[in-house]
Design an enzyme around this catalytic site. Sequence first.
Site, PDB file in Angstrom:
ATOM      1  N   TYR A   1       0.823  -1.217   0.000  1.00  0.00           N
ATOM      2  CA  TYR A   1       0.000   0.000   0.000  1.00  0.00           C
ATOM      3  C   TYR A   1       0.855   1.264   0.000  1.00  0.00           C
ATOM      4  CZ  TYR A   1      -3.960  -3.018   0.174  1.00  0.00           C
ATOM      5  OH  TYR A   1      -4.884  -3.971  -0.177  1.00  0.00           O
TER       6      TYR A   1
ATOM      7  N   HIS B   1     -14.600   1.309   0.062  1.00  0.00           N
ATOM      8  CA  HIS B   1     -13.515   0.357   0.349  1.00  0.00           C
ATOM      9  C   HIS B   1     -12.273   1.021   0.929  1.00  0.00           C
ATOM     10  CE1 HIS B   1     -15.269  -2.789  -2.692  1.00  0.00           C
ATOM     11  NE2 HIS B   1     -15.912  -2.755  -1.546  1.00  0.00           N
TER      12      HIS B   1
HETATM   13  P1  NAD Z   1     -11.881  -4.904 -11.387  1.00  0.00           P
HETATM   14  O1  NAD Z   1     -10.440  -4.700 -11.702  1.00  0.00           O
HETATM   15  O2  NAD Z   1     -12.336  -6.222 -10.913  1.00  0.00           O
HETATM   16  O3  NAD Z   1     -12.748  -4.585 -12.715  1.00  0.00           O
HETATM   17  C1  NAD Z   1     -12.524  -3.469 -13.526  1.00  0.00           C
HETATM   18  C2  NAD Z   1     -13.555  -3.443 -14.650  1.00  0.00           C
HETATM   19  O4  NAD Z   1     -13.327  -2.266 -15.402  1.00  0.00           O
HETATM   20  C3  NAD Z   1     -13.469  -4.637 -15.612  1.00  0.00           C
HETATM   21  O5  NAD Z   1     -14.773  -5.120 -15.860  1.00  0.00           O
HETATM   22  C4  NAD Z   1     -12.878  -4.015 -16.876  1.00  0.00           C
HETATM   23  O6  NAD Z   1     -13.362  -4.611 -18.060  1.00  0.00           O
HETATM   24  C5  NAD Z   1     -13.331  -2.592 -16.780  1.00  0.00           C
HETATM   25  N1  NAD Z   1     -12.452  -1.632 -17.435  1.00  0.00           N
HETATM   26  C6  NAD Z   1     -11.093  -1.672 -17.552  1.00  0.00           C
HETATM   27  N2  NAD Z   1     -10.656  -0.579 -18.173  1.00  0.00           N
HETATM   28  C7  NAD Z   1     -11.741   0.186 -18.456  1.00  0.00           C
HETATM   29  C8  NAD Z   1     -11.933   1.436 -19.083  1.00  0.00           C
HETATM   30  N3  NAD Z   1     -10.909   2.171 -19.550  1.00  0.00           N
HETATM   31  N4  NAD Z   1     -13.215   1.912 -19.196  1.00  0.00           N
HETATM   32  C9  NAD Z   1     -14.260   1.207 -18.731  1.00  0.00           C
HETATM   33  N5  NAD Z   1     -14.129   0.011 -18.117  1.00  0.00           N
HETATM   34  C10 NAD Z   1     -12.890  -0.481 -17.981  1.00  0.00           C
HETATM   35  O7  NAD Z   1     -12.229  -3.754 -10.366  1.00  0.00           O
HETATM   36  P2  NAD Z   1     -13.512  -3.458  -9.447  1.00  0.00           P
HETATM   37  O8  NAD Z   1     -14.737  -3.979 -10.113  1.00  0.00           O
HETATM   38  O9  NAD Z   1     -13.420  -2.039  -9.057  1.00  0.00           O
HETATM   39  O10 NAD Z   1     -13.396  -4.341  -8.142  1.00  0.00           O
HETATM   40  C11 NAD Z   1     -12.350  -4.859  -7.555  1.00  0.00           C
HETATM   41  C12 NAD Z   1     -11.802  -4.232  -6.294  1.00  0.00           C
HETATM   42  O11 NAD Z   1     -10.540  -3.719  -6.670  1.00  0.00           O
HETATM   43  C13 NAD Z   1     -12.479  -3.101  -5.634  1.00  0.00           C
HETATM   44  O12 NAD Z   1     -12.738  -3.470  -4.344  1.00  0.00           O
HETATM   45  C14 NAD Z   1     -11.470  -1.943  -5.610  1.00  0.00           C
HETATM   46  O13 NAD Z   1     -11.385  -1.416  -4.303  1.00  0.00           O
HETATM   47  C15 NAD Z   1     -10.178  -2.583  -5.960  1.00  0.00           C
HETATM   48  N6  NAD Z   1      -9.308  -1.828  -6.872  1.00  0.00           N
HETATM   49  C16 NAD Z   1      -9.195  -0.466  -6.762  1.00  0.00           C
HETATM   50  C17 NAD Z   1      -8.392   0.239  -7.663  1.00  0.00           C
HETATM   51  C18 NAD Z   1      -8.307   1.749  -7.531  1.00  0.00           C
HETATM   52  O14 NAD Z   1      -8.442   2.283  -6.438  1.00  0.00           O
HETATM   53  N7  NAD Z   1      -8.103   2.484  -8.623  1.00  0.00           N
HETATM   54  C19 NAD Z   1      -7.703  -0.445  -8.669  1.00  0.00           C
HETATM   55  C20 NAD Z   1      -7.835  -1.856  -8.743  1.00  0.00           C
HETATM   56  C21 NAD Z   1      -8.658  -2.536  -7.831  1.00  0.00           C
END
Ligand code: NAD
Length: 247
Positions: free
Chosen positions: A67, A120
């Site tokens: 983190y 989250h």
């Molecule tokens: P995930 O990674 O499981 O899913 C991401 C989704 O976004 C996928 O369905 C993918 O096809 C889609 N995607 C990818 N690029 C895209 C774009 N440019 N435009 C539109 N859609 C796009 O993530 P999630 O559903 O948020 O869940 C997983 C967990 O991961 C959450 O609990 C979250 O807290 C954590 N997470 C957070 C971050 C962050 O803070 N940025 C990054 C990764 C994971």
Amino acid sequence: MTDIRNIVVLTGAGVSAKSGIPTFRTHGAVSYWEYDNPEGVRQRHRVEDVCTPEALAGDPVLVHRFYDARRAALAGVEPNAAHLALARLDAEWPGELLIVTQNVDDLHERAGARRLVHMHGELRSALCAACGARRPHAGDLPPGSVCPACGASALRPDIVFFGEMPYRMARIEAAVAEADLFVSIGTSGAVYPAAGFVQMAAHCGAATLELNLERSAGSSSFDETRLGLAGVLVPAWVEGILSVRSW
Ligand code: NAD
């Protein structure tokens, strides 16, 4: 056509992908975080090795370092067109709006969104495992850091791990129950309880719209799915809803 007054927007990692924050990589049944460390070396961690209470208890150095690296990476990223469009919606939408993000980055607020909850947790926050106090935090957070509120050596990343209760569920569920329109953006629909909000919204009478790169796990629960990049779909949707205010 139904008039829309109350909107709930759920966002996931796909919203931040264009900014350079990686989404999960899934290989079979295993989900990974993959990213380049400051030396440019590709790192890969299984979700259960960095996103669970068991991981934190078993290898706190690894989890805190993970983190720390994610927090440090925020300095090199900027909000993209999807964050900016949602901030515009927040500024201009005359009815109720709640943006519920699963993301732990701070790109929605840096774009200007105010009606926002981080269900989250947040990278730029520390949580005391002893007294529960949460406070803004910048820089590294080594295991055993002292909580200014209670003095315990118990500060940890303020991240809701798998198996822990997400934040502000009462407020989120109340907003979903009152929503006329529920919009899910850039989320795979794999992580509960967020993945269940669409059914709750539909049950309470809301129209439901999905904006994602691909069909999510719960795609069939939405009235409509638009496939594409969030940086393209979200500004177009915001422009439309601000002008017609109906579904
Ligand atoms: P995930 O990674 O499981 O899913 C991401 C989704 O976004 C996928 O369905 C993918 O096809 C889609 N995607 C990818 N690029 C895209 C774009 N440019 N435009 C539109 N859609 C796009 O993530 P999630 O559903 O948020 O869940 C997983 C967990 O991961 C959450 O609990 C979250 O807290 C954590 N997470 C957070 C971050 C962050 O803070 N940025 C990054 C990764 C994971």
